[in-house]
Design an enzyme around this catalytic site. Structure first.
Site, PDB file in Angstrom:
ATOM      1  N   ARG A  61       0.812  -1.223   0.000  1.00 56.70           N
ATOM      2  CA  ARG A  61       0.000   0.000   0.000  1.00 56.70           C
ATOM      3  C   ARG A  61       0.845   1.272   0.000  1.00 56.70           C
ATOM      4  NH1 ARG A  61      -2.968  -3.438   3.540  1.00 56.70           N
ATOM      5  NH2 ARG A  61      -5.086  -3.872   2.784  1.00 56.70           N
ATOM      6  N   LYS A 171       3.246 -18.675   7.867  1.00 55.07           N
ATOM      7  CA  LYS A 171       2.484 -19.028   9.054  1.00 55.07           C
ATOM      8  C   LYS A 171       1.997 -17.756   9.747  1.00 55.07           C
ATOM      9  CE  LYS A 171       6.237 -19.178  12.445  1.00 55.07           C
ATOM     10  NZ  LYS A 171       5.742 -18.119  13.320  1.00 55.07           N
ATOM     11  N   ASP A 200       7.649 -22.983   6.497  1.00 54.43           N
ATOM     12  CA  ASP A 200       8.121 -22.986   7.880  1.00 54.43           C
ATOM     13  C   ASP A 200       9.638 -22.898   7.780  1.00 54.43           C
ATOM     14  OD1 ASP A 200       9.073 -23.584  10.414  1.00 54.43           O
ATOM     15  OD2 ASP A 200       7.533 -25.081  10.835  1.00 54.43           O
ATOM     16  N   HIS A 201      10.188 -21.718   8.042  1.00 53.48           N
ATOM     17  CA  HIS A 201      11.598 -21.492   7.705  1.00 53.48           C
ATOM     18  C   HIS A 201      12.551 -22.391   8.496  1.00 53.48           C
ATOM     19  CE1 HIS A 201      11.318 -18.797  11.246  1.00 53.48           C
ATOM     20  NE2 HIS A 201      12.604 -19.028  11.380  1.00 53.48           N
ATOM     21  N   LYS A 205      16.639 -24.827   7.526  1.00 53.91           N
ATOM     22  CA  LYS A 205      17.934 -24.750   8.202  1.00 53.91           C
ATOM     23  C   LYS A 205      18.729 -26.028   7.962  1.00 53.91           C
ATOM     24  CE  LYS A 205      16.417 -21.468  11.736  1.00 53.91           C
ATOM     25  NZ  LYS A 205      17.345 -20.394  11.377  1.00 53.91           N
ATOM     26  N   GLU A 239      14.462 -17.668  22.807  1.00 52.21           N
ATOM     27  CA  GLU A 239      14.779 -16.365  22.232  1.00 52.21           C
ATOM     28  C   GLU A 239      15.059 -15.370  23.340  1.00 52.21           C
ATOM     29  OE1 GLU A 239      11.792 -15.000  19.563  1.00 52.21           O
ATOM     30  OE2 GLU A 239      11.657 -16.890  18.458  1.00 52.21           O
ATOM     31  N   ASP A 258       2.322 -19.624  17.773  1.00 55.41           N
ATOM     32  CA  ASP A 258       3.312 -19.023  16.888  1.00 55.41           C
ATOM     33  C   ASP A 258       4.527 -19.910  16.661  1.00 55.41           C
ATOM     34  OD1 ASP A 258       4.391 -16.853  15.346  1.00 55.41           O
ATOM     35  OD2 ASP A 258       5.722 -16.408  17.022  1.00 55.41           O
ATOM     36  N   HIS A 263       7.003 -24.821  14.240  1.00 60.92           N
ATOM     37  CA  HIS A 263       8.425 -25.142  14.408  1.00 60.92           C
ATOM     38  C   HIS A 263       8.629 -26.355  15.317  1.00 60.92           C
ATOM     39  CE1 HIS A 263       8.926 -21.462  12.388  1.00 60.92           C
ATOM     40  NE2 HIS A 263       9.194 -20.663  13.388  1.00 60.92           N
ATOM     41  N   LYS A 363      10.094 -16.489  25.124  1.00 63.59           N
ATOM     42  CA  LYS A 363      10.669 -15.171  24.860  1.00 63.59           C
ATOM     43  C   LYS A 363      11.420 -14.696  26.107  1.00 63.59           C
ATOM     44  CE  LYS A 363       8.614 -14.287  20.799  1.00 63.59           C
ATOM     45  NZ  LYS A 363       9.339 -13.928  19.565  1.00 63.59           N
TER      46      LYS A 363
END
Length: 512
Positions: A61, A171, A200-201, A205, A239, A258, A263, A363
């Site tokens: 946008r 996702k 799904d990254h 890997k 993380e 998430d 994952h 987290k």
């Protein structure tokens, strides 16, 4: 023909060459495009992995010109590409094929304006009508975008047509089982399964891909890969980051949705599935599906026993003071959203009966680390009883990030006259072993879409199987708002209640 050789196995291992194509990125001014997609695209270009005439069309946008888009993408490549510094010659060639369309991508008129850009790409860049649509947008935009592409006849009915068109979906793939089933039905009504790439990254890997080689390319491990020798399996996705501007999104999502639903369960499926009949995409995904369907479901009255949720309060990451989750921008306090979750799962099949699989994700934990640890059972007879340090059970750990590699913990005798043992590490590190860092996951996955390889992408029935595992937990947590949040300090390893999960089997979380 030699019947001892399986042609399916050999053909599936051959690397295909990408055909000319145009990549249309919806949400092209967003964070994902800048941090992941553009750096990966540039790295592929620098390594000669992009097809001749590759074109990139950004759709968003923001009122940008073509040059605005090129400049922003150059900054992204300069900042985050694995192949820094950016080579001017490579960039000029890549930038020649970059265009930008300022549009509301849920409006059918946007796709009408997209058609001339694609036709120009075919005429000038010789992209041959091959189109890759990347939906780097919120899930609510998936259906209207694909519907509009269909209305404008910009996606083929099937990937087997003369010119291919493929759609990459980020996702989350739904919010629970019912919404995932509905989303799959909507997308499947518009596209063939061979056109849909649910990304799904983590599956891109190197260490995750190396699970297949480790297990099925080495005779040493597979005979031990079962309940006779494995005591437990532990998966950690930690993380140090907090919300980083995603507070509003996370307050509606949580870490179980998430991270663990995709994952975490994909890592579990890869480590525990049966050997596939070939390296073909569906052969591997069939085995993952069987494994996911074998996970024992947790009933509502068992959730408190097998699942723990958490939320961080203020604390320190290193020497830096950080706020608690409830004080993050975009979060509506008080909140029961889980930003830490730990599960104890069981796989009800012959290979894994009785072996606990522990998954934790959080987290604001002390380290950024993703690891799979296979804890083996101890020796059947301790010949070293009474020595200063008896043998420790072996542990095989696969480091997904950072510093991808594999470590085996074995016992060895300390030098000297006394029989004393100490665990030592047999370590394989990608960077030191091969002299370079492994490619970024998005590099591998983008190239796989271009060559039509779905092996590292999640199939629709896999998505539904994942949601079947976590939906009962989500429903119980939604009906019973959390009390006592925050229940761990930022910079710690999570809530104390999570320690009870491995403690039930006489174990503890691995120190990382």
């Amino acid at each position: 023909m030699d019947l001892r050789q399986n042609p399916l196995r050999s053909e599936s291992a051959v690397r295909k060459r990408a055909q000319p194509c145009a990549l249309v990125a919806f949400g092209a001014t967003g964070d994902l495009m800048k941090r992941k997609l553009m750096p990966a695209i540039y790295s592929l270009a620098a390594e000669g992995m992009l097809p001749a005439g590759f074109s990139l069309i950004g759709v968003s946008r923001s009122e940008w010109s073509d040059d605005d888009f090129r400049n922003a993408m150059r900054e992204a490549a300069d900042r985050d590409s694995r192949r820094r510094p950016v080579d001017d010659t490579v960039w000029r060639s890549l930038a020649e094929g970059m265009r930008y369309l300022s549009a509301d991508f849920t409006d059918v008129s946007s796709e009408e304006r997209l058609r001339p850009l694609l036709e120009q790409s075919d005429a000038v860049r010789h992209t041959e009508g091959n189109r890759l649509f990347y939906l780097a947008v919120p899930p609510k935009a998936f259906r209207p975008i694909v519907e509009n592409l269909q209305k404008e006849d910009l996606v083929n009915a099937d990937d087997g047509d003369a010119h291919w068109s493929r759609v990459v979906i980020e996702k989350p793939f739904g919010r629970d089982l019912d919404s995932a089933i509905a989303l799959n039905a909507e997308i499947s009504r518009l596209l063939g399964e061979r056109q849909i790439y649910r990304i799904d990254h983590y599956l891109g890997k190197e260490t995750v891909q190396n699970i297949l080689v480790l297990r099925f390319g080495n005779r040493l491990f597979e005979p031990l890969w079962n309940q006779r020798y494995v005591d437990r399996v532990e998966i950690t996705i930690a993380e140090t980051l907090g919300m980083e501007g995603r507070g509003a999104f996370y307050d509606e999502t949580g870490i179980l949705r998430d991270i663990i639903t995709n994952h975490g369960l994909q890592l579990l499926a890869m480590i525990a599935m049966e050997p596939p009949i070939s390296l073909g995409a569906d052969a591997i995904r069939d085995e993952k599906l069987k494994l996911l369907r074998s996970i024992r479901l947790i009933s509502s009255d068992q959730v408190d026993r097998y699942a723990v949720r958490g939320q961080y309060g203020s604390g320190f990451i290193g020497a830096a003071a950080v706020p608690g989750y409830a004080d993050e921008p975009g979060v509506t306090a008080p909140s029961s959203t889980d930003v830490y979750a730990a599960l104890e799962l069981y796989v009800d099949n012959w290979r894994w009966a009785g072996v606990p699989f522990f998954i934790r994700a959080g987290k604001r934990l002390p380290k950024r680390v993703t690891e799979i640890a296979i804890h083996f059972k101890g020796v059947p007879l301790n010949l070293f009883e009474g020595t200063p340090a008896p043998p420790s059970p072996n542990v095989l750990s696969l480091r997904i990030q950072p510093n991808e590699g594999v470590t085996m913990l074995v016992d060895a005798k300390l030098p000297g006259a006394v029989m004393q043992m100490q665990p030592v590490r047999m370590d394989f590190d990608y960077s030191s072993a091969f002299g370079a860092d492994p490619p970024d996951a998005y590099e591998r996955l983008l190239h796989d879409v271009m060559v039509g390889d779905q092996t590292l992408f999640t199939r629709g029935d896999e998505v539904e199987a994942e949601w079947r595992v976590v939906t009962p937990i989500l429903q119980k947590w939604a009906s019973s708002p959390a009390s006592g949040f925050p229940n761990y300090e930022a910079g710690s390893w999570g809530p104390a209640d999570a320690d009870a999960l491995p403690a039930h089997v006489g174990a503890h979380w691995r120190r990382l």
